[in-house]
Design an enzyme around this catalytic site. Structure first.
Site, PDB file in Angstrom:
ATOM      1  N   GLU A   1      -0.112 -16.278 -55.519  1.00 27.97           N
ATOM      2  CA  GLU A   1       1.145 -16.200 -54.765  1.00 27.97           C
ATOM      3  C   GLU A   1       1.773 -14.817 -54.928  1.00 27.97           C
ATOM      4  O   GLU A   1       2.885 -14.661 -55.443  1.00 27.97           O
ATOM      5  CB  GLU A   1       2.055 -17.345 -55.197  1.00 27.97           C
ATOM      6  CG  GLU A   1       1.406 -18.687 -54.839  1.00 27.97           C
ATOM      7  CD  GLU A   1       2.246 -19.907 -55.172  1.00 27.97           C
ATOM      8  OE1 GLU A   1       3.323 -19.752 -55.771  1.00 27.97           O
ATOM      9  OE2 GLU A   1       1.804 -21.025 -54.851  1.00 27.97           O
TER      10      GLU A   1
ATOM     11  N   HIS B   1       3.453 -37.165 -51.374  1.00 24.93           N
ATOM     12  CA  HIS B   1       3.457 -35.947 -52.178  1.00 24.93           C
ATOM     13  C   HIS B   1       3.042 -36.267 -53.604  1.00 24.93           C
ATOM     14  O   HIS B   1       3.596 -37.174 -54.229  1.00 24.93           O
ATOM     15  CB  HIS B   1       4.858 -35.305 -52.198  1.00 24.93           C
ATOM     16  CG  HIS B   1       4.881 -34.006 -52.944  1.00 24.93           C
ATOM     17  ND1 HIS B   1       5.760 -33.728 -53.956  1.00 24.93           N
ATOM     18  CD2 HIS B   1       4.091 -32.913 -52.817  1.00 24.93           C
ATOM     19  CE1 HIS B   1       5.537 -32.504 -54.416  1.00 24.93           C
ATOM     20  NE2 HIS B   1       4.521 -31.985 -53.743  1.00 24.93           N
TER      21      HIS B   1
ATOM     22  N   GLU C   1       2.788 -34.003 -56.732  1.00 19.23           N
ATOM     23  CA  GLU C   1       2.830 -32.818 -57.603  1.00 19.23           C
ATOM     24  C   GLU C   1       2.189 -33.243 -58.918  1.00 19.23           C
ATOM     25  O   GLU C   1       2.620 -34.214 -59.538  1.00 19.23           O
ATOM     26  CB  GLU C   1       4.273 -32.357 -57.819  1.00 19.23           C
ATOM     27  CG  GLU C   1       4.430 -31.234 -58.835  1.00 19.23           C
ATOM     28  CD  GLU C   1       3.570 -30.013 -58.524  1.00 19.23           C
ATOM     29  OE1 GLU C   1       3.763 -29.413 -57.463  1.00 19.23           O
ATOM     30  OE2 GLU C   1       2.690 -29.666 -59.348  1.00 19.23           O
TER      31      GLU C   1
ATOM     32  N   HIS D   1      -1.752 -27.615 -52.715  1.00 17.38           N
ATOM     33  CA  HIS D   1      -1.086 -26.339 -53.018  1.00 17.38           C
ATOM     34  C   HIS D   1      -1.496 -25.860 -54.406  1.00 17.38           C
ATOM     35  O   HIS D   1      -1.803 -26.682 -55.276  1.00 17.38           O
ATOM     36  CB  HIS D   1       0.430 -26.514 -52.964  1.00 17.38           C
ATOM     37  CG  HIS D   1       0.973 -26.492 -51.568  1.00 17.38           C
ATOM     38  ND1 HIS D   1       2.136 -25.844 -51.238  1.00 17.38           N
ATOM     39  CD2 HIS D   1       0.485 -27.009 -50.411  1.00 17.38           C
ATOM     40  CE1 HIS D   1       2.358 -25.979 -49.935  1.00 17.38           C
ATOM     41  NE2 HIS D   1       1.367 -26.693 -49.412  1.00 17.38           N
TER      42      HIS D   1
ATOM     43  N   GLU E   1       7.704 -20.567 -48.905  1.00 16.05           N
ATOM     44  CA  GLU E   1       8.652 -20.847 -49.987  1.00 16.05           C
ATOM     45  C   GLU E   1       9.196 -19.558 -50.607  1.00 16.05           C
ATOM     46  O   GLU E   1      10.335 -19.522 -51.083  1.00 16.05           O
ATOM     47  CB  GLU E   1       8.004 -21.738 -51.059  1.00 16.05           C
ATOM     48  CG  GLU E   1       6.807 -21.128 -51.745  1.00 16.05           C
ATOM     49  CD  GLU E   1       6.099 -22.105 -52.701  1.00 16.05           C
ATOM     50  OE1 GLU E   1       6.500 -23.270 -52.770  1.00 16.05           O
ATOM     51  OE2 GLU E   1       5.139 -21.684 -53.364  1.00 16.05           O
TER      52      GLU E   1
HETATM   53  C1  NOJ Z   1       4.977 -25.644 -55.081  1.00 19.53           C
HETATM   54  C2  NOJ Z   1       4.586 -25.935 -53.681  1.00 19.53           C
HETATM   55  O1  NOJ Z   1       4.025 -24.829 -53.061  1.00 19.53           O
HETATM   56  C3  NOJ Z   1       5.827 -26.429 -52.961  1.00 19.53           C
HETATM   57  O2  NOJ Z   1       5.546 -26.610 -51.596  1.00 19.53           O
HETATM   58  C4  NOJ Z   1       6.293 -27.694 -53.612  1.00 19.53           C
HETATM   59  O3  NOJ Z   1       7.479 -28.114 -52.994  1.00 19.53           O
HETATM   60  C5  NOJ Z   1       6.569 -27.470 -55.095  1.00 19.53           C
HETATM   61  N1  NOJ Z   1       5.455 -26.869 -55.718  1.00 19.53           N
HETATM   62  C6  NOJ Z   1       6.878 -28.778 -55.809  1.00 19.53           C
HETATM   63  O4  NOJ Z   1       5.753 -29.591 -55.802  1.00 19.53           O
HETATM   64 CA    CA Z   2       3.176 -22.747 -54.090  1.00 20.77          CA
END
Ligand code: NOJ
Ligand code: CA
Length: 725
Positions: free
Chosen positions: A179, A420, A422, A490, A515
């Site tokens: 990134e 989602h 994470e 991601h 982002e």
């Molecule tokens: C990083 C991801 O790129 C983003 O899209 C996401 O909202 C956050 N992590 C939280 O999972």
């Molecule tokens: Ca990211």
């Protein structure tokens, strides 16, 4: 083939770019040309090391460069080789991707398989070369043999010797993040311009002060566009490139595991393909299918459940800080122990029933397929940078997210929720819960998951791009396929075309996405580089479509989105992806419904794509024909420089009449001073027309073109500005 001895007169190129071992003689054993004859590959030995060189239209692209691998326990596969009997084949097929930039893709190459034979112990290392009209792919193949079964890589030593001090578009070599903003510099300037954070960490993290990631785009002084990357990264570590900046030679540099090893292999096996794309026309680099072609055909018999997706999300409000992923402000929670129903909510939780229903209403009204909801599940209070193994369970919603009710509500309105996951990089935890998590998705009718890998990998010491994690990402994709689920991961390893084989890998982030416009901003040239680099391996979930550029107007965030609104529209066409998000908040779209119309209309799957103009770091203009229709969409983006772009419509069918709507920067638009100023015009066009379009600094344009219908006769030629109705 007759052996030829080439004494490369390196002085003629003004550099000594043929490796650093001092031996400049390259004995050529084999020559291969591309189907159109413009690329020539030489393969042979340099001393006793495998060696190759590549020319394009008589110009040197790769000077003699050695091949090989350093092994940990056994004698290395670096030198002491003879060349065995090579085999040649040619291949020409046309295949249909499940989704893509074009309806069909031609896979046409000449192939050379060269055995390099070592003695004492007797071992054969095969190198398979495939030469296409747009570049070269080659990989190591390790046949099963008594002298080579299980082995550990200390390093892969594949050289790419450059013929000049090219301009490069690079991000630092890093085992855990991509990134970064791109730096544009000469190769010889990489060391000086390497970010301090990398240089400071160089010895501790084994980072290199001249290390860069792939796909690496370069441009030579004599106008060649050269791109280095890899294809089909499976059960192997991801490759970065380390530059010997005195000799301008890149050498492969694999991501280590927790023990510092670079890979554990068992013969028979193969390495990923190493790729060199080359052209004297930047548009050809963007149109290349080399990486996809080097991947295996689709592994699934039934792909009917894989569908391109246009989506909105309860997302940007958390990214900008307007709301939170977490339900409470507790500093610490424990899975299975914290009783959320007894906790005080923080009042800013984004994924609450009322808010999600508001988004569902808007997304359904405007024809979106799905709505992503982040922060729906317990565990977000201390998810980040705590190195927690048991961080999320992926199945338990917060008390204010009624999963059944919200899914029913969405389905009644004709859209789906997007899941989602994470993982907080606790990969072991994710695998522990994966089956149950995917089964839950099936139960409620979710068909797509956005996963994420923020923070340090658990098990500790592993890296995001190492063999261990690469296997995890693929495991998640294959397991998802068993449940007919599409994956958008991601922070996972950068794509290498595996979406051909596993088309439910419908997106990845794996680069600096939108982002960062909320984390300080991204340079306008970023989106003119990504299609040359990150997108070579597969689509990016870039999450475009921001309409409100001053984030402080609605969130505690001082960041400015460094793009014009018209530029944001163009990204739906210039950043190819079968998964496209309208990332901004419904209330921001409501302010500019006429511009939002483009996002509603734009296709996400294509019959054809034509790159009309391109220069990395400066501009890209692309036209795409929607799958199964006569509609075309054109997008153009520019960097920090305003420019006029002449778009010729000769890609249209000359026997048809069309009408077009142009979404352009207003004459006074500017990404810094007036980013939301746009102008929409509407008119008739045909294949013989062309249009001069202004792009502001950090700006762009988007065009929606459809066949003229009865009643469109009154549409004026586009160059006579006419406001759209
Ligand atoms: C990083 C991801 O790129 C983003 O899209 C996401 O909202 C956050 N992590 C939280 O999972
Ligand atoms: Ca990211």
């Amino acid at each position: 083939m007759k052996k030829l001895i080439f004494l490369f007169a390196l002085l003629s190129t003004g550099c000594s770019g043929s490796g650093t071992d001092g031996d400049t003689s390259f004995t050529v054993h084999e020559e291969l040309t591309s189907p159109n004859g413009q690329l020539t590959l030489h393969v042979g030995l340099k001393g006793s090391k495998p060696c190759y060189a590549l020319n394009y239209k008589g110009k040197e692209v790769i000077l003699p460069s050695t091949l090989g691998l350093e092994l940990k326990e056994a004698r290395s596969l670096l030198n002491g080789f003879d060349v065995g009997e090579a085999q040649r084949t040619s291949f020409d097929e046309t295949w249909e991707p499940v989704w893509g930039e074009t309806r069909t893709i031609r896979n046409h190459y000449n192939e050379l398989l060269v055995p390099f034979v070592q003695h004492d112990p007797d071992r054969t290392l095969l190198v398979r070369f495939r030469l296409y009209d747009d570049g070269l792919g080659f990989r190591y193949e390790f046949p099963e043999q008594p002298t080579l079964t299980h082995f550990t890589l200390r390093e892969e030593r594949t050289q790419f010797a450059m013929a000049g001090d090219h301009k490069a578009f690079w991000i630092p070599g890093d085992y855990d993040t991509q990134e970064y903003d791109y730096t544009i510099s000469r190769l010889s300037e990489i060391r000086r311009l390497m970010p301090d954070a990398i240089t400071a960490n160089a010895s501790q993290m084994q980072f290199s002060p001249t290390g860069v990631q792939t796909a690496l785009q370069m441009k030579s002084d004599d106008g060649l566009y050269i791109n280095l990357h890899e294809a089909a990264l499976v059960d192997y570590s991801c490759m970065s490139l380390e530059l010997d900046d005195r000799n301008l030679v890149f050498t492969s540099w694999l991501t280590p595991d927790a023990c510092g090893d670079k890979g554990h292999l068992q013969a028979p096996c193969v390495s990923p393909w190493r790729t060199v794309m080359v052209s004297d026309d930047a548009r050809q680099i963007l149109a290349s299918n080399l990486i996809l072609n080097l991947n295996e055909p689709c592994a699934y018999e039934d792909t009917s459940w894989i569908k391109p997706v246009k989506y909105m999300g309860v997302w940007w409000e958390m990214i900008t800080g307007k709301s939170t992923w977490a339900y409470t402000d507790l500093p610490s929670v424990r899975l299975g122990e914290t009783d959320y129903t007894a906790c005080r909510p923080n009042g800013r939780h984004g994924a609450n029933n009322a808010n999600v229903m508001r988004y569902i209403d808007f997304a359904a009204e405007h024809g979106f397929d799905q709505l992503l909801v982040e922060g729906w599940n317990i565990g977000w209070e201390d998810w980040f940078e705590k190195s927690k193994d048991y961080v999320f369970d992926f199945v338990t919603p917060y008390p204010d997210f009624d999963m059944e009710m919200l899914n029913d509500y969405a389905h009644r309105k004709g859209i789906r929720l997007m899941m989602h996951h994470e993982t907080s990089s606790s990969t072991r935890n994710y695998e522990r819960h994966m089956e149950e998590a995917y089964a839950l998705m099936n139960r409620y009718g979710y068909t797509a998951v956005k996963s994420g890998y923020v923070g340090d990998i658990l098990p500790r010491g592993e890296h995001h791009y190492g063999q261990w994690c690469n296997n995890h990402y693929l495991y998640a994709v294959r397991k998802a396929a068993e449940h007919h689920i599409m994956v958008n991961a991601h922070e996972a390893v950068r794509p290498t075309g595996l979406c051909r084989t596993y088309p439910n890998l419908i997106g990845n982030e794996s680069a600096r996405g939108t982002e960062y416009q909320a984390f300080g901003g991204s340079k306008p040239h970023h989106v003119t580089i990504l299609p040359f680099t990150r997108l070579q391996g597969g689509p990016m979930d870039y999450t475009p479509g921001i309409f409100c550029m001053d984030l402080s107007t609605f969130a505690p965030n001082e960041s400015k989105v460094l793009a014009t609104l018209a530029n944001q529209l163009a990204l739906y066409v210039t950043m190819y992806s079968p998964l496209q998000m309208a990332a901004d908040l419904p209330e921001h779209y409501s302010r500019y419904m006429d511009a939002f119309q483009f996002i509603k209309e734009v296709a996400v799957d294509w019959d054809d794509s034509r790159y009309l103009a391109a220069e990395p770091g400066e501009y890209i203009v692309v036209a795409r024909k929607a799958k199964g229709s006569e509609e075309w969409f054109v997008g153009g983006v520019t960097n920090e420089t305003a420019r006029e772009m002449e778009v010729s419509f000769d890609f249209l069918d000359p026997s048809r009449h069309y009408v077009a709507t142009l979404y352009a920067d207003a004459p006074d638009a500017d990404y810094e001073h007036n980013p939301e100023a746009y102008r929409i015009t509407h008119g008739s066009i045909c294949a013989t027309d062309s249009l001069r379009i202004h792009m502001a600094r950090g700006g762009g344009f988007a065009l929606a073109i459809r066949e003229a219908l009865c009643g469109d006769e009154t549409a004026m030629p586009l160059d006579i500005w006419k406001p759209a109705e």
